[in-house]
Design an enzyme around this catalytic site. Structure first.
Site, PDB file in Angstrom:
ATOM      1  N   THR A 264     -59.341   8.610  18.839  1.00 55.23           N
ATOM      2  CA  THR A 264     -59.254  10.053  18.984  1.00 55.23           C
ATOM      3  C   THR A 264     -58.294  10.569  17.928  1.00 55.23           C
ATOM      4  OG1 THR A 264     -59.742  10.048  21.345  1.00 55.23           O
ATOM      5  CG2 THR A 264     -58.553  11.943  20.502  1.00 55.23           C
ATOM      6  N   PHE A 266     -55.902  13.494  16.552  1.00 48.89           N
ATOM      7  CA  PHE A 266     -55.094  14.621  17.021  1.00 48.89           C
ATOM      8  C   PHE A 266     -54.536  15.352  15.811  1.00 48.89           C
ATOM      9  CE2 PHE A 266     -55.116  11.525  20.367  1.00 48.89           C
ATOM     10  CZ  PHE A 266     -55.114  12.248  21.544  1.00 48.89           C
TER      11      PHE A 266
END
Lengths: 364, 364
Positions: A264, A266
């Site tokens: 993921t 960010f």
């Protein structure tokens, strides 16, 4: 080496280690004093707001990587200095960083990976609240998820950016894992597997290889999957580790996702711009009219100046029928002459252009 | 200081920081080389198994604390060296450490707090499996919970110790928190709170102060509480953060437990004994007969030699009617003359005595 190395007596080596430790301790404290002096110099220069400089930190870490000759691996050495800078900064003024809570999530991992562990983390309830916290000066920075390598872009974040004056001043990637959990004593005892459709898709190859005969049932969430698995010792769930903890389900297999690089991404949001470091990205959003070839023409601006595009994502704008906005990440910093020229050309070819920020590429 | 300090120009301070960083980098790598040399010296001495020495690590950290004059706080400096030792050790042979999984739990936090982050963690499904992994040499060490400051002793761990040849070679404490979570926009919208009875008890004062009128319902687990709270926007749950993550419940209040020092104590289990460090604990288990005053007489051994008792816990033995075993932690190391004498006296007054290990008191 095939020859047996001659070794010093243990006590002698330990005496040297103790001396090294004392010197390291002296130096890290001296570095902390220098950091305090930097803060004072900035205040004297009227720069109170800029005590954290993502560009400076990225350059320090890249320099450590360049200088490192081992035996410690580069990531180890860099993590070490990440923590040291974090601790030095905290002496002067601990950074307040908002993130999508609760604590213990991947979002908090991202905060620590980017800022080191000497920061105060403020968990908030929604992505929009991360923006609010920074916009209202309740926190210095925020960290929001922007893209998952398997699930795609996180739309809440992109939509919120359209309405925000905040800048992107950094990026950080975190590995995420899927796990098989249940009360079965072994894989052969499993009769049914529950999970959300997306997680099942992420683990298809693993399931085909290890549990080809087992019934697979898609349910509304991984939490529901874990709950169902907790009720039947012949059932298992695919879910994150938090679900296993909540339902006290033994984890039978870890990291069963097919893509080893299931990450993921960010971004760090704040109020200040980041200076060029030589290895930067720029994020921007623009909208074109509906005429044919409008997007193609817009992208030509980058091609013409040889600027690489890292990501592109289209989102419906909320401001008019058939209007789309495009989120793009490009290589380079807005202050680079070529990037600046390309952006000037782009601006002439689009209805709206908003620069979201230029920032150092993820270092760790 | 009220006078404005004279400050050097920013560029000059940064030049010094860069020089300090280069020197720190050189020294941490030199330290890593020394650690490699230590490993070779141990192999030359026939001591392959003892490359990790909890006593030596505790003494290094305590020395750092003694030497530290700031400005970095002692815990920051100690964490720094904890990570450095962990990284140095990993160069030679990464430690394999079993813990009660899954990843991301307090148990894994305890592993990293004790061993630093440069270890390989092996999540297993039950406390007994942690013992198995170490007994069967699948892992070098294991970390198991032994006591929660609110919930009391973890019986699985004590019972398993009775059957194990493993030794305790360290202890580590981790803070744990309770959180209020739900979809309510504010506390005033909450009509009902769900949680396990034990968690409700841990937060009674907070509830009385902030939500005195709200209906409180005890349910079978905090997981169930979170699930119920996720179904009703006027309901909230008290649970750990993992439950909030699983049910995507906004965390409304963090750390609402009444006891600020709500901790879980873990012990490190392995095959080797730890040498004395001057600040040690010894854990032991014994059983007495059923005659009146037997426990009192047993404890007299410690009183007589002025040895402090840190914990005592009684557990039914599985070996005979009305027989109890007592788990005790005392101050001092088994090799200390006074402790050795007291243990000799104790042995004469009990049916069974088993030393579980002497180990350094938690440092960080």
């Amino acid at each position: 080496m095939s020859s047996i190395p001659s070794v010093r007596p243990l006590a002698e080596i330990r005496t040297e280690i103790d001396a090294i430790d004392a010197e390291i301790l002296r130096l890290i404290n001296r570095r902390a004093q220098c950091a305090e002096e930097v803060a004072k110099a900035k205040i004297a220069d009227g720069e109170q707001g800029t005590f954290y400089r993502p560009d400076r930190e990225a350059m320090v870490l890249r320099r450590i990587k360049d200088l490192n000759r081992g035996p410690l691996p580069d990531p180890t050495a860099m993590r070490f200095f990440r923590e040291l800078m974090s601790a030095c900064l905290a002496l002067e003024k601990p950074l307040e960083v908002a993130f999508l809570g609760p604590e213990g999530t991947f979002s908090q991992q991202a905060v620590f990976k980017h800022f080191g562990s000497s920061v105060n983390t403020q968990p908030v309830a929604a992505i929009s609240d991360v923006f609010n916290a920074v916009e209202l000066d309740k926190c210095h920075f925020g960290v929001v998820p922007v893209e998952n390598s398997t699930e795609g872009v996180i739309n809440h974040t992109l939509d919120r950016f359209l309405m925000s004056p905040l800048r992107i001043c950094g990026e950080v990637e975190v590995r995420v894992h899927q796990n098989l959990m249940g009360h079965a004593a072994s894989l052969s005892e499993i009769r049914e597997i529950f999970s959300h459709q997306q997680s099942l898709a992420q683990c298809r190859l693993w399931l085909d290889r290890h549990l080809p005969q087992v019934k697979v049932t898609a349910v509304s969430s991984n939490a529901e999957a874990a709950r169902l698995a907790s009720l039947d010792k012949h059932a298992a769930a695919i879910a994150g580790v938090a679900a296993a903890e909540v339902y006290q389900l033994p984890v039978l297999e870890t990291s069963i996702e097919d893509q080893a690089n299931n990450t993921t991404r960010f971004i760090v949001i704040g109020k200040q711009d980041s200076a060029p470091t030589g290895k930067d990205k720029t994020s921007l959003v623009f909208s074109t009219g509906n005429q044919p070839g409008a997007l193609y023409k817009a992208l030509e601006s980058f091609a013409k100046f040889g600027i690489g595009m890292v990501n592109i994502e289209s989102r419906p704008s909320r401001q008019g029928l058939w209007e789309y906005v495009f989120f793009i990440d490009i290589d380079g910093h807005g202050a680079d002459p070529k990037v600046a020229e390309a952006l000037g050309l782009l601006r002439a070819n689009v209805n709206m252009l908003k620069l979201l920020g230029s920032y150092p590429k993820a270092v760790l």
